[in-house]
Design a protein around this motif. Structure first.
Motif, PDB file in Angstrom:
ATOM      1  N   TYR A  68       0.845  -1.193   0.000  1.00 56.33           N
ATOM      2  CA  TYR A  68       0.000   0.000   0.000  1.00 56.33           C
ATOM      3  C   TYR A  68       0.883   1.246   0.000  1.00 56.33           C
ATOM      4  O   TYR A  68       0.640   2.181  -0.744  1.00 56.33           O
ATOM      5  CB  TYR A  68      -0.946  -0.009   1.206  1.00 56.33           C
ATOM      6  N   GLU A  74      -1.633  -3.979   2.067  1.00 56.98           N
ATOM      7  CA  GLU A  74      -3.088  -4.097   2.061  1.00 56.98           C
ATOM      8  C   GLU A  74      -3.430  -5.569   1.885  1.00 56.98           C
ATOM      9  O   GLU A  74      -3.025  -6.199   0.900  1.00 56.98           O
ATOM     10  CB  GLU A  74      -3.708  -3.275   0.931  1.00 56.98           C
ATOM     11  N   CYS A 146     -13.000  -0.058   6.881  1.00 62.25           N
ATOM     12  CA  CYS A 146     -11.553  -0.212   6.782  1.00 62.25           C
ATOM     13  C   CYS A 146     -10.940  -0.420   8.151  1.00 62.25           C
ATOM     14  O   CYS A 146     -11.440   0.093   9.152  1.00 62.25           O
ATOM     15  CB  CYS A 146     -10.942   1.008   6.079  1.00 62.25           C
TER      16      CYS A 146
END
Length: 152
Positions: A68, A74, A146
């Protein structure tokens, strides 16, 4: 309970692709038309950091990560086949991904999941991930949740 083994591989792996096809079917059932907005974020065919979990020679779970930023990965495409859920395979896959990311020098992991996936939300909470503001491409997606976790 079966002994589940894991294998490090890459995005072209046929077992991984078989499992993510099942994941995509599951997501399409849960989110229907909305899922097509997310599909562009889920391209992982060229990814080099994939874990596939096996029961014997049968692929039963998977996940991967991509960079990421220089310090952060990620987590993507974490999935366990329906017949194998409840056996902590997703926790095993996630742990293997985190260990691999640490080996590569990363100190943080982020991920996104959908509000319609309570089992995934529970997994991430049990594994030490904390809710954060939606990042990057997910900022304007109200169904996105998230999370992040410090790896060191």
């Amino acid at each position: 309970m079966n002994v589940i083994t894991t294998k490090r591989t890459q995005g072209e792996n046929k077992d991984f692709n078989h499992l993510i096809a099942q994941l995509d079917n599951d997501l399409n059932k849960r989110y229907q038309r909305e899922q097509s907005e997310y599909d562009k974020f889920n391209k992982v065919d060229s990814i080099a950091t994939v874990i596939v979990a096996f029961d014997g020679d049968k692929p039963v779970g998977c996940g991967c990560f991509k960079e990421y930023d220089s310090d952060t990965v990620e987590m993507k495409r974490i999935f366990v086949a329906p017949d194998y859920r409840g056996q902590k395979i997703s926790k095993q896959v996630l742990g293997e991904l985190e260990a691999w990311a640490k080996e590569q020098g990363y100190s943080k992991a982020v991920l996104e999941t959908g509000s319609g996936q309570p089992e995934a939300i529970g997994l991430y909470a049990r594994c030490g991930y904390e809710r954060i503001e939606n990042y990057g491409q997910y900022k304007d997606f109200p169904n996105s949740l998230c999370f992040e976790k410090k790896l060191r």
